[in-house]
Design a protein around this motif. Structure first.
Motif, PDB file in Angstrom:
ATOM      1  N   ARG A   1      47.485  42.817  42.025  1.00  0.00           N
ATOM      2  CA  ARG A   1      48.730  43.556  41.693  1.00  0.00           C
ATOM      3  C   ARG A   1      49.213  44.660  42.770  1.00  0.00           C
ATOM      4  NH1 ARG A   1      46.880  44.128  37.310  1.00  0.00           N
ATOM      5  NH2 ARG A   1      47.670  42.647  36.034  1.00  0.00           N
TER       6      ARG A   1
ATOM      7  N   LEU B   1      42.038  41.313  40.167  1.00  0.00           N
ATOM      8  CA  LEU B   1      43.176  41.336  39.757  1.00  0.00           C
ATOM      9  C   LEU B   1      44.065  42.445  40.127  1.00  0.00           C
ATOM     10  CD1 LEU B   1      45.121  39.285  38.184  1.00  0.00           C
ATOM     11  CD2 LEU B   1      44.499  40.453  36.161  1.00  0.00           C
ATOM     12  N   ASP B   2      43.465  43.711  39.753  1.00  0.00           N
ATOM     13  CA  ASP B   2      44.194  44.872  40.382  1.00  0.00           C
ATOM     14  C   ASP B   2      44.352  45.036  41.761  1.00  0.00           C
ATOM     15  OD1 ASP B   2      43.838  45.628  37.342  1.00  0.00           O
ATOM     16  OD2 ASP B   2      41.988  46.895  38.054  1.00  0.00           O
TER      17      ASP B   2
ATOM     18  N   PRO C   1      37.736  38.385  38.314  1.00  0.00           N
ATOM     19  CA  PRO C   1      37.399  39.714  38.098  1.00  0.00           C
ATOM     20  C   PRO C   1      38.638  40.779  37.922  1.00  0.00           C
ATOM     21  CG  PRO C   1      36.141  38.853  39.948  1.00  0.00           C
ATOM     22  CD  PRO C   1      37.230  37.911  39.707  1.00  0.00           C
ATOM     23  N   PRO C   2      38.576  41.655  36.970  1.00  0.00           N
ATOM     24  CA  PRO C   2      39.434  42.702  36.732  1.00  0.00           C
ATOM     25  C   PRO C   2      39.784  43.442  37.982  1.00  0.00           C
ATOM     26  CG  PRO C   2      37.921  42.569  34.923  1.00  0.00           C
ATOM     27  CD  PRO C   2      37.231  41.964  36.255  1.00  0.00           C
ATOM     28  N   ALA C   3      38.724  43.728  38.919  1.00  0.00           N
ATOM     29  CA  ALA C   3      38.996  44.494  40.229  1.00  0.00           C
ATOM     30  C   ALA C   3      39.815  43.615  40.956  1.00  0.00           C
ATOM     31  CB  ALA C   3      37.552  44.978  40.720  1.00  0.00           C
TER      32      ALA C   3
ATOM     33  N   GLN D   1      48.434  34.858  36.578  1.00  0.00           N
ATOM     34  CA  GLN D   1      48.114  35.876  35.584  1.00  0.00           C
ATOM     35  C   GLN D   1      49.336  36.902  35.944  1.00  0.00           C
ATOM     36  OE1 GLN D   1      44.463  37.315  35.119  1.00  0.00           O
ATOM     37  NE2 GLN D   1      43.541  35.377  35.072  1.00  0.00           N
TER      38      GLN D   1
ATOM     39  N   ILE E   1      45.221  33.828  40.153  1.00  0.00           N
ATOM     40  CA  ILE E   1      45.857  35.252  40.180  1.00  0.00           C
ATOM     41  C   ILE E   1      47.181  35.199  40.265  1.00  0.00           C
ATOM     42  CG2 ILE E   1      46.026  37.234  41.757  1.00  0.00           C
ATOM     43  CD1 ILE E   1      43.084  36.763  43.014  1.00  0.00           C
TER      44      ILE E   1
END
Length: 220
Positions: free
Chosen positions: A180, A176-177, A172-174, A216, A213
């Motif tokens: 990061r 991944l953020d 999910p983008p959340a 990416q 993760i």
């Protein structure tokens, strides 16, 4: 609205003639030995045969109708002449008694043949000859036919997007953020990039998800 009934001369004449002929036949049958109701049945039999033969003559269905019409007419005329003084009714000859006695069988035979005689077949219709056939007419168009539109160019088939590698979980983008931001905090605190094992320990997720993760984020 009731219609006035006017006497017809022909109808009156027919009634008078029928009554006189009826009476003469009765008197002749009674003189020939037919007493009671039998003397009244003879004129009925003669008149019925006469009417039946006349109807068949008008319909034109049998050639023997003339024969039975003549027999019934002779019986009626003979009774009229015999009762006019030409015959002694007190002493009737034997041949007349035989004719009167045999009349019922003769009348029955005539009536049966008139009713059940086969009808003559109707003439076959004449075939109608067909007229000359109509000449064929050729049709020519004077207008200019419209041009046929060119077919639309075929569109290239859409290139399918490469599917994700088999066995790689979707991130999910959340998430991944969040990973990061952890990596950025670790770099700010230590001055070195976070390793994949350290990120896995910090996230507490399954190893496959953490490795995806890290791949990416390009972590080692």
């Amino acid at each position: 609205m009731s219609r006035s009934i006017r006497p017809d001369a022909v109808l009156v004449q027919a009634v008078i003639a029928g009554a006189l002929s009826f009476a003469h036949l009765h008197d002749l049958a009674a003189a020939a030995g037919q007493s009671g109701w039998k003397a009244w049945a003879y004129p009925v039999s003669v008149d019925l045969l006469l009417v039946a033969a006349w109807r068949r003559l008008r319909a034109g269905r049998s050639r023997s109708s003339w024969t039975w019409f003549a027999i019934a007419l002779c019986a009626s005329l003979g009774a009229n002449v015999a009762t006019a003084g030409m015959l002694d009714l007190d002493h009737v000859p034997g041949w007349l008694r035989i004719l009167v006695a045999g009349w019922p069988a003769l009348a029955f035979l005539g009536g049966t043949l008139l009713v059940h005689s086969p009808t003559e077949p109707a003439p076959a219709p004449t075939p109608v000859e067909n007229g000359p056939e109509a000449p064929e007419v050729e049709m020519h168009r004077t207008d200019t036919p419209e041009p046929t539109p060119a077919p639309a160019p075929e569109l290239p088939a859409a290139t399918p997007k490469p599917a994700a590698a088999a066995g790689t979980p979707a991130i999910p983008p959340a998430l991944l953020d969040h990973a990061r931001s952890i990596a950025d905090d670790h770099r700010a605190a230590t001055g070195e990039p976070i390793t994949a094992d350290a990120l896995t320990a910090r996230l507490g997720l399954p190893a496959a998800t953490c490795h995806a993760i890290a791949a990416q984020l390009q972590l080692t």
